[in-house]
Design a protein around this motif. Structure first.
Motif, PDB file in Angstrom:
ATOM      1  N   PRO A 166      -7.894 -63.377 -13.574  1.00  0.00           N
ATOM      2  CA  PRO A 166      -7.272 -62.467 -12.598  1.00  0.00           C
ATOM      3  C   PRO A 166      -6.031 -63.017 -11.902  1.00  0.00           C
ATOM      4  O   PRO A 166      -5.144 -62.243 -11.541  1.00  0.00           O
ATOM      5  CB  PRO A 166      -8.396 -62.197 -11.596  1.00  0.00           C
ATOM      6  CG  PRO A 166      -9.450 -63.194 -11.864  1.00  0.00           C
ATOM      7  CD  PRO A 166      -9.310 -63.645 -13.268  1.00  0.00           C
ATOM      8  N   SER A 167      -5.931 -64.324 -11.726  1.00  0.00           N
ATOM      9  CA  SER A 167      -4.758 -64.852 -11.008  1.00  0.00           C
ATOM     10  C   SER A 167      -3.485 -64.701 -11.824  1.00  0.00           C
ATOM     11  O   SER A 167      -2.378 -64.850 -11.295  1.00  0.00           O
ATOM     12  CB  SER A 167      -4.969 -66.318 -10.641  1.00  0.00           C
ATOM     13  OG  SER A 167      -5.189 -67.073 -11.808  1.00  0.00           O
ATOM     14  N   VAL A 191      -1.794 -64.032  -4.589  1.00  0.00           N
ATOM     15  CA  VAL A 191      -3.229 -64.033  -4.885  1.00  0.00           C
ATOM     16  C   VAL A 191      -3.683 -62.606  -5.137  1.00  0.00           C
ATOM     17  O   VAL A 191      -3.022 -61.648  -4.718  1.00  0.00           O
ATOM     18  CB  VAL A 191      -4.095 -64.648  -3.749  1.00  0.00           C
ATOM     19  CG1 VAL A 191      -3.736 -66.081  -3.487  1.00  0.00           C
ATOM     20  CG2 VAL A 191      -4.006 -63.831  -2.474  1.00  0.00           C
ATOM     21  N   ASN A 192      -4.808 -62.482  -5.819  1.00  0.00           N
ATOM     22  CA  ASN A 192      -5.385 -61.171  -6.091  1.00  0.00           C
ATOM     23  C   ASN A 192      -6.620 -60.955  -5.217  1.00  0.00           C
ATOM     24  O   ASN A 192      -7.452 -61.847  -5.097  1.00  0.00           O
ATOM     25  CB  ASN A 192      -5.791 -61.080  -7.571  1.00  0.00           C
ATOM     26  CG  ASN A 192      -6.333 -59.707  -7.919  1.00  0.00           C
ATOM     27  OD1 ASN A 192      -5.658 -58.704  -7.720  1.00  0.00           O
ATOM     28  ND2 ASN A 192      -7.554 -59.657  -8.424  1.00  0.00           N
ATOM     29  N   ILE A 193      -6.697 -59.781  -4.603  1.00  0.00           N
ATOM     30  CA  ILE A 193      -7.901 -59.425  -3.835  1.00  0.00           C
ATOM     31  C   ILE A 193      -8.823 -58.689  -4.806  1.00  0.00           C
ATOM     32  O   ILE A 193      -8.422 -57.725  -5.452  1.00  0.00           O
ATOM     33  CB  ILE A 193      -7.560 -58.498  -2.646  1.00  0.00           C
ATOM     34  CG1 ILE A 193      -6.485 -59.112  -1.738  1.00  0.00           C
ATOM     35  CG2 ILE A 193      -8.828 -58.133  -1.864  1.00  0.00           C
ATOM     36  CD1 ILE A 193      -6.904 -60.198  -0.826  1.00  0.00           C
ATOM     37  N   ASN A 194     -10.051 -59.159  -4.884  1.00  0.00           N
ATOM     38  CA  ASN A 194     -10.966 -58.672  -5.902  1.00  0.00           C
ATOM     39  C   ASN A 194     -12.288 -58.298  -5.255  1.00  0.00           C
ATOM     40  O   ASN A 194     -13.246 -59.067  -5.291  1.00  0.00           O
ATOM     41  CB  ASN A 194     -11.155 -59.791  -6.937  1.00  0.00           C
ATOM     42  CG  ASN A 194     -11.592 -59.279  -8.288  1.00  0.00           C
ATOM     43  OD1 ASN A 194     -12.399 -58.368  -8.360  1.00  0.00           O
ATOM     44  ND2 ASN A 194     -11.076 -59.860  -9.336  1.00  0.00           N
ATOM     45  N   SER A 195     -12.298 -57.152  -4.599  1.00  0.00           N
ATOM     46  CA  SER A 195     -13.501 -56.745  -3.875  1.00  0.00           C
ATOM     47  C   SER A 195     -13.807 -55.282  -4.103  1.00  0.00           C
ATOM     48  O   SER A 195     -13.802 -54.455  -3.175  1.00  0.00           O
ATOM     49  CB  SER A 195     -13.354 -57.050  -2.392  1.00  0.00           C
ATOM     50  OG  SER A 195     -13.698 -58.381  -2.161  1.00  0.00           O
ATOM     51  N   ALA A 196     -14.052 -54.974  -5.357  1.00  0.00           N
ATOM     52  CA  ALA A 196     -14.447 -53.629  -5.778  1.00  0.00           C
ATOM     53  C   ALA A 196     -13.437 -52.588  -5.290  1.00  0.00           C
ATOM     54  O   ALA A 196     -12.243 -52.879  -5.174  1.00  0.00           O
ATOM     55  CB  ALA A 196     -15.873 -53.336  -5.293  1.00  0.00           C
ATOM     56  N   THR A 251      -9.628 -54.364  -9.599  1.00  0.00           N
ATOM     57  CA  THR A 251     -11.042 -54.706  -9.767  1.00  0.00           C
ATOM     58  C   THR A 251     -11.288 -55.339 -11.132  1.00  0.00           C
ATOM     59  O   THR A 251     -12.018 -56.294 -11.257  1.00  0.00           O
ATOM     60  CB  THR A 251     -11.951 -53.469  -9.610  1.00  0.00           C
ATOM     61  OG1 THR A 251     -11.678 -52.562 -10.670  1.00  0.00           O
ATOM     62  CG2 THR A 251     -11.731 -52.781  -8.285  1.00  0.00           C
ATOM     63  N   GLN A 252     -10.651 -54.774 -12.178  1.00  0.00           N
ATOM     64  CA  GLN A 252     -10.918 -55.275 -13.524  1.00  0.00           C
ATOM     65  C   GLN A 252      -9.654 -55.592 -14.310  1.00  0.00           C
ATOM     66  O   GLN A 252      -9.746 -56.024 -15.455  1.00  0.00           O
ATOM     67  CB  GLN A 252     -11.783 -54.274 -14.312  1.00  0.00           C
ATOM     68  CG  GLN A 252     -13.152 -53.998 -13.713  1.00  0.00           C
ATOM     69  CD  GLN A 252     -14.100 -55.202 -13.740  1.00  0.00           C
ATOM     70  OE1 GLN A 252     -13.797 -56.236 -14.307  1.00  0.00           O
ATOM     71  NE2 GLN A 252     -15.252 -55.053 -13.097  1.00  0.00           N
ATOM     72  N   THR A 304     -19.158 -52.965   0.495  1.00  0.00           N
ATOM     73  CA  THR A 304     -17.957 -53.257   1.272  1.00  0.00           C
ATOM     74  C   THR A 304     -17.256 -51.963   1.710  1.00  0.00           C
ATOM     75  O   THR A 304     -17.241 -50.974   0.973  1.00  0.00           O
ATOM     76  CB  THR A 304     -17.012 -54.171   0.451  1.00  0.00           C
ATOM     77  OG1 THR A 304     -15.868 -54.471   1.227  1.00  0.00           O
ATOM     78  CG2 THR A 304     -16.555 -53.530  -0.844  1.00  0.00           C
ATOM     79  N   LEU A 349       0.424 -59.921  -2.540  1.00  0.00           N
ATOM     80  CA  LEU A 349      -1.033 -59.724  -2.655  1.00  0.00           C
ATOM     81  C   LEU A 349      -1.263 -58.601  -3.653  1.00  0.00           C
ATOM     82  O   LEU A 349      -0.764 -57.490  -3.454  1.00  0.00           O
ATOM     83  CB  LEU A 349      -1.655 -59.333  -1.312  1.00  0.00           C
ATOM     84  CG  LEU A 349      -1.640 -60.360  -0.182  1.00  0.00           C
ATOM     85  CD1 LEU A 349      -2.290 -59.769   1.067  1.00  0.00           C
ATOM     86  CD2 LEU A 349      -2.373 -61.629  -0.593  1.00  0.00           C
ATOM     87  N   PHE A 352     -18.694 -51.245  -4.298  1.00  0.00           N
ATOM     88  CA  PHE A 352     -19.869 -52.034  -4.691  1.00  0.00           C
ATOM     89  C   PHE A 352     -19.996 -53.258  -3.778  1.00  0.00           C
ATOM     90  O   PHE A 352     -19.007 -53.751  -3.256  1.00  0.00           O
ATOM     91  CB  PHE A 352     -19.703 -52.528  -6.129  1.00  0.00           C
ATOM     92  CG  PHE A 352     -20.125 -51.529  -7.177  1.00  0.00           C
ATOM     93  CD1 PHE A 352     -20.340 -50.200  -6.863  1.00  0.00           C
ATOM     94  CD2 PHE A 352     -20.299 -51.928  -8.494  1.00  0.00           C
ATOM     95  CE1 PHE A 352     -20.723 -49.273  -7.839  1.00  0.00           C
ATOM     96  CE2 PHE A 352     -20.675 -51.024  -9.483  1.00  0.00           C
ATOM     97  CZ  PHE A 352     -20.883 -49.702  -9.153  1.00  0.00           C
ATOM     98  N   ALA A 353     -21.212 -53.713  -3.648  1.00  0.00           N
ATOM     99  CA  ALA A 353     -21.565 -54.842  -2.788  1.00  0.00           C
ATOM    100  C   ALA A 353     -21.531 -54.441  -1.316  1.00  0.00           C
ATOM    101  O   ALA A 353     -21.587 -55.285  -0.440  1.00  0.00           O
ATOM    102  CB  ALA A 353     -20.678 -56.065  -3.031  1.00  0.00           C
TER     103      ALA A 353
END
Lengths: 377, 251
Positions: A112-113, A130-135, A89-90, A365, A85, A362-363
């Motif tokens: 990103p993958s 997989v990549n976790i992408n949650s700020a 973010t960017q 979370t 995992l 952001f968002a």
């Protein structure tokens, strides 16, 4: 249910090329935030960032991949069948600027993958992950998801890789949002102006406790509890009352089956923005009430490493638990009201077995992780 | 453990809406439609207009799935209490088109005119935050990126959340725009065929409205009403077939 331990860690930060040197730098109150030499900053709100010189890539390659190499080259004996995992973010967003300067064409690493694929290939892993992408909560969420995978018998070991670099893409965005500090950031200080950005990342190998013992791996940290929650209030600003963070911490305490009184120290998110730090003070006050639990932020020393932050903090957390010491917060001079009993510029010893680490992003979370020192290992 | 699918929502090149409003789900490749607030919500909702395209299709799919489960009516949202519902998504391309548009604003005057509004949506979890605000959900919200967003990983992550009892309901799905123009040369052999959003409302308890039962066996294979599924498109198709049978039998 299976117990999950931290079997291996490594970090690369602006104040250290590995875990031990980074931890020592934190204890010595070193600061890696300097004048930004990576790109022109005259049109931005800040000229400061915490950069890692070795990461620089003047050619068409993303500097993010260089940082990735610096981190994963430290790993040793990673099981080929572990689940991967990543958290960023960017990722390779510096490619946008390189493309503008005609240094490269837009390439596949913007997808990103391809980041977990790159890591998997380098380590000869069987699955591409997989990549976790949650700020900014991405790395902590990745650790939590990895833990759940082991707990639920989906995997015996999970490798977490997390990192971000200071790119003009991200720097300009935080500048546009007025979130950058014009001087090096000062988390929880009453005169704080905002955050500083930093390069950095970590890798953490999570493993089923029984498997780790069977393989005679020296372990000292258990993932004891975790929680993820949303504020449901604003897309870029945290809820003033810390409601999402409070839920995340309470869920973490619940899964760890402990009370706030068991927590020995808090590794806060502590970005140095006005709203983040006051939100955290409100949340900790609500959860810990009159308990005096010491906390800190590493962002005064290495800036906000975004997708690297939670991983670096968890990796350093294993040493904090082992050495029973909480490094001081660089740049913290005059406390924000409510922070006087929480944050200290000095290193603080702590003896309880549990360390709370939190991140918000952001968002709206929020993620909370509780690490436990394993006794008599 | 088995769970229930009580709602489906989608935005595709041809059709968009709640599962119960359609007879079948067979999405064809094509250009995604522009989505307006009126397509999704009954009442004016200011934040919808400021969202980027990726967020709009993700937000719409999420709201459709929740609405399809009978859990909200748009006009009730203003007064409803918060709940612990989780919203999670898998995406291949994330919001790359928005990222590119954002960087265009950086390029204009060497960063002077960088758009904070676009930067706020230069993250694939931004619409999850928007959906959590609108639906008043405080559960987990996160996005993952996979090489081939067939949705099986995110579905298993939804099971983990339900299994932990942290949330009673999870909205999970996939979301991707058409390949942005600037990425065409890189993605001429794309690993991801689906453009649009497709979300499912999963619940621990049987809801009044439900399409059927979903479970995972010990080998990691996922079954919907005892038939194995290969991806979320397959699952949506099977849910619609199950609905058709129920409709015909008047169940």
């Amino acid at each position: 249910m299976r117990k999950v331990v931290i079997a291996q860690t490594c970090v690369v930060t602006p104040v250290g090329s590995d875990l031990a040197s980074t931890f020592q730098s934190f204890l010595n109150n070193r600061c890696g935030i300097k004048k930004n030499f990576r790109f022109e900053t005259k049109n931005y709100k800040s000229s400061y960032a915490a950069l890692i010189k070795k990461v620089e890539m003047p050619d068409s390659r993303s500097s993010f991949l260089n940082l990735t190499d610096l981190i994963i080259n430290q790993l040793d004996n990673i099981p080929k069948d572990c689940v991967l995992l990543t958290a960023t973010t960017q990722g390779c967003a510096d490619l946008f600027a390189k493309n503008q300067k005609k240094q490269c064409l837009i390439n596949r690493y913007l997808i990103p993958s391809n980041i977990p694929k790159y890591v998997a290939k380098k380590l000869n892993l069987k699955n591409s992950g997989v990549n976790i992408n949650s700020a900014c909560a991405s790395p902590t969420i990745a650790i939590i998801k990895g833990t759940q995978m082991i707990e639920n018998n989906r995997a015996e070991c999970v490798l977490i890789f997390c990192a971000d670099i200071v790119s003009e893409f991200v720097f300009s965005g935080f500048s546009a949002l007025n979130a950058l500090s014009s001087s090096p950031t000062r988390p929880f200080d009453i005169d704080r102006q905002g955050l500083s950005l930093g390069d950095g990342g970590a890798a953490i190998l999570l493993m089923d406790e029984k498997l780790a013992k069977k393989q005679c791996i020296a372990i000292n940290t258990l993932i004891a509890g975790y929680g993820i929650a949303s504020d449901a209030t604003h897309i870029t600003a945290p809820a003033r009352d810390g409601r999402g963070l409070i839920i995340a911490i309470n869920n973490a305490l619940k899964t760890a089956r402990i009370t706030p009184g068991h927590i020995g120290a808090i590794n806060t998110h502590g970005t140095g923005t006005i709203y983040n730090d006051s939100m955290e003070i409100a949340a900790f006050k609500k959860v810990f009430k009159d308990l005096k639990v010491p906390g800190n932020s590493f962002k005064g020393a290495i800036g906000h490493t975004l997708g690297g932050a939670g991983g670096i903090e968890a990796a350093i957390g294993t040493l904090m638990l082992k050495e029973r010491i909480l490094p001081g917060t660089h740049g913290f001079l005059n406390p924000e009201p409510g922070a006087e009993n929480l944050i200290s510029p000095e290193n603080v010893p702590f003896f309880k077995r549990y360390l709370l680490s939190t991140n918000s992003g952001f968002a709206g979370t929020n993620a909370a992780l509780i690490l436990e020192r394993m006794e008599n290992q | 453990m088995s769970y229930y699918i009580s709602g489906i929502g989608f935005v595709t090149p041809e059709i968009s809406g709640c599962g119960r409003d359609f007879k079948e789900f067979n999405p064809k490749p094509g250009k995604l439609p522009l989505i307006s607030r009126k397509d999704v919500l009954d009442k004016p909702y200011k934040p919808f207009g400021r969202m980027d395209f990726f967020s709009k299709i993700g937000f719409a799919g999420t709201c459709f799935a929740y609405k399809d489960a009978g859990l909200i009516k748009a006009d009730q949202i203003e007064n409803s209490e918060t709940c612990d519902t989780a919203i999670i998504v898998s995406t291949f391309l994330r919001c790359l088109d928005t990222d590119n548009h954002y960087f265009e604003t950086v390029k204009l005057q060497n960063g002077k005119n960088a758009s904070p509004a676009l930067f706020a949506y230069a993250l694939p979890n931004a619409f999850l935050g928007e959906a959590s605000i609108y639906l008043k959900t405080t559960g987990q919200c996160f996005a993952i990126n996979e090489d081939n967003s067939n949705g099986i990983t995110i579905l298993k992550m939804a099971f983990d959340i339900l299994n932990s009892k942290e949330s009673e309901i999870v909205i999970c799905g996939i979301c991707d725009t058409n390949v942005p123009g600037f990425m065409q040369s890189v993605l001429n052999n794309s690993n991801n065929d689906f453009a649009g959003s497709l979300f499912f409302t999963l619940s621990q308890k049987e809801q009044k409205l439900n399409y059927g039962k979903i479970k995972e066996d010990e080998n990691g294979t996922i079954f919907f009403n005892d038939k194995s599924i290969k991806d979320l498109l397959d699952l949506a198709h099977m849910c619609m077939e199950s609905k058709k049978i129920k409709d015909e039998l008047n169940l």
